[in-house]
Design a protein around this motif. Structure first.
Motif, PDB file in Angstrom:
ATOM      1  N   ARG A 190      36.676  37.984  47.964  1.00  0.00           N
ATOM      2  CA  ARG A 190      35.908  38.547  46.782  1.00  0.00           C
ATOM      3  C   ARG A 190      36.450  39.980  46.461  1.00  0.00           C
ATOM      4  O   ARG A 190      36.728  40.418  45.402  1.00  0.00           O
ATOM      5  N   LEU A 191      36.715  40.794  47.753  1.00  0.00           N
ATOM      6  CA  LEU A 191      37.109  42.285  47.378  1.00  0.00           C
ATOM      7  C   LEU A 191      38.573  42.349  46.648  1.00  0.00           C
ATOM      8  O   LEU A 191      38.977  42.701  45.711  1.00  0.00           O
ATOM      9  N   TRP A 192      39.250  41.142  47.375  1.00  0.00           N
ATOM     10  CA  TRP A 192      40.667  41.076  46.670  1.00  0.00           C
ATOM     11  C   TRP A 192      40.666  40.472  45.125  1.00  0.00           C
ATOM     12  O   TRP A 192      41.295  41.160  44.322  1.00  0.00           O
ATOM     13  N   SER A 193      40.056  39.527  45.055  1.00  0.00           N
ATOM     14  CA  SER A 193      39.887  38.883  43.852  1.00  0.00           C
ATOM     15  C   SER A 193      39.274  39.436  42.699  1.00  0.00           C
ATOM     16  O   SER A 193      39.717  39.624  41.394  1.00  0.00           O
ATOM     17  N   GLU A 194      38.410  40.119  43.168  1.00  0.00           N
ATOM     18  CA  GLU A 194      37.385  40.860  41.854  1.00  0.00           C
ATOM     19  C   GLU A 194      37.473  42.304  41.569  1.00  0.00           C
ATOM     20  O   GLU A 194      37.450  42.708  40.528  1.00  0.00           O
ATOM     21  N   LEU A 195      37.800  42.961  42.643  1.00  0.00           N
ATOM     22  CA  LEU A 195      38.226  44.386  42.651  1.00  0.00           C
ATOM     23  C   LEU A 195      39.563  44.962  43.086  1.00  0.00           C
ATOM     24  O   LEU A 195      39.813  46.008  42.901  1.00  0.00           O
ATOM     25  N   ASP A 196      40.433  44.089  43.637  1.00  0.00           N
ATOM     26  CA  ASP A 196      41.874  44.281  43.705  1.00  0.00           C
ATOM     27  C   ASP A 196      41.782  45.090  44.893  1.00  0.00           C
ATOM     28  O   ASP A 196      42.703  46.471  44.722  1.00  0.00           O
ATOM     29  N   ILE A 197      40.965  44.885  45.824  1.00  0.00           N
ATOM     30  CA  ILE A 197      40.941  46.064  46.962  1.00  0.00           C
ATOM     31  C   ILE A 197      41.403  45.230  48.259  1.00  0.00           C
ATOM     32  O   ILE A 197      41.008  43.922  48.312  1.00  0.00           O
ATOM     33  N   ILE A 198      42.387  45.828  48.844  1.00  0.00           N
ATOM     34  CA  ILE A 198      42.992  45.198  50.094  1.00  0.00           C
ATOM     35  C   ILE A 198      41.908  45.273  51.370  1.00  0.00           C
ATOM     36  O   ILE A 198      41.629  46.378  51.766  1.00  0.00           O
TER      37      ILE A 198
END
Length: 155
Positions: free
Chosen positions: A128-136
């Motif tokens: 979810r961090l990667w897909s929704e917020l573009d956070i690694i």
């Protein structure tokens, strides 16, 4: 027979850092005008730790920093009555807090570090961090937590 789920409650100690309204408007205006070619938002990193309480929730701590300094810290008490089925709610809570912080400060999290325990208990958090917020998402194993001065120390 159906049981009603009681929504989780949180106690927020709040963040202390405030961005000036002038600076926030300036960054958001520049980004909105030049969607792909505009200046990037300020780059920051975060770390999340959680202490899980038996069947009742967790205490979640979030530290925010840039490449040099610790910028902000907040601690949240997450309570629920869903008897151990609160991992998805905790993942949702963390994603919402990261989104709110980015929007409130006009900054972009590049990475978010978390212990293995948190990533295993909330298996959809990294995705979810990667897909929704573009956070690694950066998951730290116990062996990596013991690294010191570039050498592995085993106890």
């Amino acid at each position: 027979m159906s049981t009603m789920s009681v929504p989780p409650t949180t106690r927020d100690t709040g963040t202390e850092r405030r961005t000036s309204l002038y600076e926030l408007r300036q960054v958001k205006t520049e980004v909105a005008e030049n969607d792909w070619t505009g200046p990037p938002l300020n780059v920051i990193y975060a770390g999340v730790a959680a202490r899980f309480h038996l069947l009742t929730g967790a205490t979640i701590a979030v530290a925010v920093r840039d490449s040099t300094y610790l910028l902000d810290y907040a601690q949240f008490t997450f309570s629920t009555s869903s008897q151990g089925r609160y991992q998805a709610e905790i993942a949702q809570f963390i994603v919402e807090k990261m989104r709110e912080y980015q929007e409130a400060h006009g900054e972009k999290f590049i990475g978010l570090a978390m212990p293995t325990d948190l990533a295993e208990r909330c298996p959809d958090l990294c995705a979810r961090l990667w897909s929704e917020l573009d956070i690694i998402p950066i998951v730290l194993r116990k062996s990596e937590e013991k690294l010191s001065w570039g050498m592995f120390e085993e106890q």
